[in-house]
Design a protein around this motif. Sequence first.
Motif, PDB file in Angstrom:
ATOM      1  N   ILE A   1     -44.625  26.455 104.667  1.00  0.00           N
ATOM      2  CA  ILE A   1     -45.134  26.544 103.191  1.00  0.00           C
ATOM      3  C   ILE A   1     -46.056  27.701 103.019  1.00  0.00           C
ATOM      4  O   ILE A   1     -46.707  28.132 104.049  1.00  0.00           O
ATOM      5  CB  ILE A   1     -45.650  25.027 102.848  1.00  0.00           C
ATOM      6  CG1 ILE A   1     -45.878  25.101 101.242  1.00  0.00           C
ATOM      7  CG2 ILE A   1     -46.800  24.779 103.782  1.00  0.00           C
ATOM      8  CD1 ILE A   1     -46.348  23.735 100.947  1.00  0.00           C
ATOM      9  N   ILE A   2     -46.048  28.197 101.785  1.00  0.00           N
ATOM     10  CA  ILE A   2     -47.047  29.253 101.389  1.00  0.00           C
ATOM     11  C   ILE A   2     -47.791  29.063 100.432  1.00  0.00           C
ATOM     12  O   ILE A   2     -47.090  28.742  99.090  1.00  0.00           O
ATOM     13  CB  ILE A   2     -46.186  30.845 101.459  1.00  0.00           C
ATOM     14  CG1 ILE A   2     -45.735  31.181 103.040  1.00  0.00           C
ATOM     15  CG2 ILE A   2     -47.019  31.846 101.211  1.00  0.00           C
ATOM     16  CD1 ILE A   2     -44.864  32.141 102.884  1.00  0.00           C
TER      17      ILE A   2
ATOM     18  N   LEU B   1     -30.066  28.746 105.591  1.00  0.00           N
ATOM     19  CA  LEU B   1     -31.137  28.116 104.851  1.00  0.00           C
ATOM     20  C   LEU B   1     -31.096  26.950 103.954  1.00  0.00           C
ATOM     21  O   LEU B   1     -30.125  27.179 103.001  1.00  0.00           O
ATOM     22  CB  LEU B   1     -32.233  29.299 104.046  1.00  0.00           C
ATOM     23  CG  LEU B   1     -33.360  28.996 103.509  1.00  0.00           C
ATOM     24  CD1 LEU B   1     -34.635  28.838 104.448  1.00  0.00           C
ATOM     25  CD2 LEU B   1     -33.698  29.923 102.309  1.00  0.00           C
ATOM     26  N   THR B   2     -31.782  25.610 104.081  1.00  0.00           N
ATOM     27  CA  THR B   2     -31.270  24.865 103.540  1.00  0.00           C
ATOM     28  C   THR B   2     -31.580  25.037 102.045  1.00  0.00           C
ATOM     29  O   THR B   2     -30.880  24.587 101.087  1.00  0.00           O
ATOM     30  CB  THR B   2     -31.877  23.651 103.927  1.00  0.00           C
ATOM     31  OG1 THR B   2     -31.395  23.430 105.310  1.00  0.00           O
ATOM     32  CG2 THR B   2     -31.454  22.265 103.241  1.00  0.00           C
ATOM     33  N   ASN B   3     -32.907  25.226 101.760  1.00  0.00           N
ATOM     34  CA  ASN B   3     -33.353  25.279 100.379  1.00  0.00           C
ATOM     35  C   ASN B   3     -34.797  26.156 100.574  1.00  0.00           C
ATOM     36  O   ASN B   3     -35.555  25.976 101.500  1.00  0.00           O
ATOM     37  CB  ASN B   3     -33.389  24.045  99.489  1.00  0.00           C
ATOM     38  CG  ASN B   3     -34.099  22.923 100.480  1.00  0.00           C
ATOM     39  OD1 ASN B   3     -34.988  23.206 100.937  1.00  0.00           O
ATOM     40  ND2 ASN B   3     -33.396  21.890 100.242  1.00  0.00           N
TER      41      ASN B   3
ATOM     42  N   GLY C   1     -39.686  26.276 102.295  1.00  0.00           N
ATOM     43  CA  GLY C   1     -38.418  26.383 102.470  1.00  0.00           C
ATOM     44  C   GLY C   1     -38.269  25.758 103.995  1.00  0.00           C
ATOM     45  O   GLY C   1     -38.946  25.332 104.774  1.00  0.00           O
ATOM     46  N   LEU C   2     -36.878  25.464 103.994  1.00  0.00           N
ATOM     47  CA  LEU C   2     -36.458  24.441 105.183  1.00  0.00           C
ATOM     48  C   LEU C   2     -35.212  25.147 105.464  1.00  0.00           C
ATOM     49  O   LEU C   2     -34.370  25.631 104.849  1.00  0.00           O
ATOM     50  CB  LEU C   2     -36.113  23.243 104.705  1.00  0.00           C
ATOM     51  CG  LEU C   2     -35.529  22.125 105.861  1.00  0.00           C
ATOM     52  CD1 LEU C   2     -36.670  21.755 106.619  1.00  0.00           C
ATOM     53  CD2 LEU C   2     -35.157  20.797 104.906  1.00  0.00           C
TER      54      LEU C   2
ATOM     55  N   THR D   1     -37.755  31.772 108.021  1.00  0.00           N
ATOM     56  CA  THR D   1     -38.378  31.074 106.708  1.00  0.00           C
ATOM     57  C   THR D   1     -39.403  31.409 105.964  1.00  0.00           C
ATOM     58  O   THR D   1     -39.372  31.682 104.621  1.00  0.00           O
ATOM     59  CB  THR D   1     -38.125  29.614 107.067  1.00  0.00           C
ATOM     60  OG1 THR D   1     -37.436  29.186 107.714  1.00  0.00           O
ATOM     61  CG2 THR D   1     -38.523  28.768 105.847  1.00  0.00           C
ATOM     62  N   VAL D   2     -40.364  31.942 106.854  1.00  0.00           N
ATOM     63  CA  VAL D   2     -41.591  32.385 106.197  1.00  0.00           C
ATOM     64  C   VAL D   2     -41.378  33.647 105.247  1.00  0.00           C
ATOM     65  O   VAL D   2     -41.810  33.783 104.277  1.00  0.00           O
ATOM     66  CB  VAL D   2     -42.649  32.588 107.273  1.00  0.00           C
ATOM     67  CG1 VAL D   2     -43.930  33.414 106.669  1.00  0.00           C
ATOM     68  CG2 VAL D   2     -43.224  31.362 107.866  1.00  0.00           C
TER      69      VAL D   2
END
Length: 206
Positions: free
Chosen positions: A103-104, A3-5, A16-17, A59-60
Amino acid sequence: MPLTNIHSLNESRAWGLWNIQEELSALEKNYIFASHEKEHLASISHPHKKQEWLASRLTVGLVCEHLQLPYAGTQKMPDKRPYLCEQNGHVSISHSHEYAAAIIDKNKPVGIDIERIDQKILAIRKKFLFEEEFSEDVRHMTQYWCIKETGYKLAGEKGLSLKDDIIVDPFSSGLAKGTTNIHIGDLTYKIEFFEHDNYILAFNTN
């Protein structure tokens, strides 16, 4: 897991990315499937598309954890937009080649898009921009494309025209990052965009 960030925009919104490097089997091992999701994954024929799906859902889940929201998988609305099975927030997902993004927001609609910077964008720009908006800067055109796709996801209206219905306030070429506004009917959204590893990422901040 690469996970990048994960970044918080405020107490209710984060994104998240994920840099997709794992084998498909490793992604499957790390994801806790909701009952309907294994069947959906099995319906995806291309292995890399499976990787994109898994990385985006991982990511979610991590963004949900960051926002202290329970995560029980995602479903799709009739218009193909994802939603959280718990229905405890708004979600948007994007993936392109080596990256997945999500994105959330706990309360408000969100949109996110990631696109690889590619010369091919010059051949299709007439589909989403008017000629007076054209430039020969591939990054600039990719930024416009990414911003408009973010607006499309935000609007959630099937058949919306990227060219005619999502209007972007002009911004200069040559920017590695920036902000602009998009207008969809009577609604205006602030969009943040930036370059990362030859990709453009864009998402709404309001």
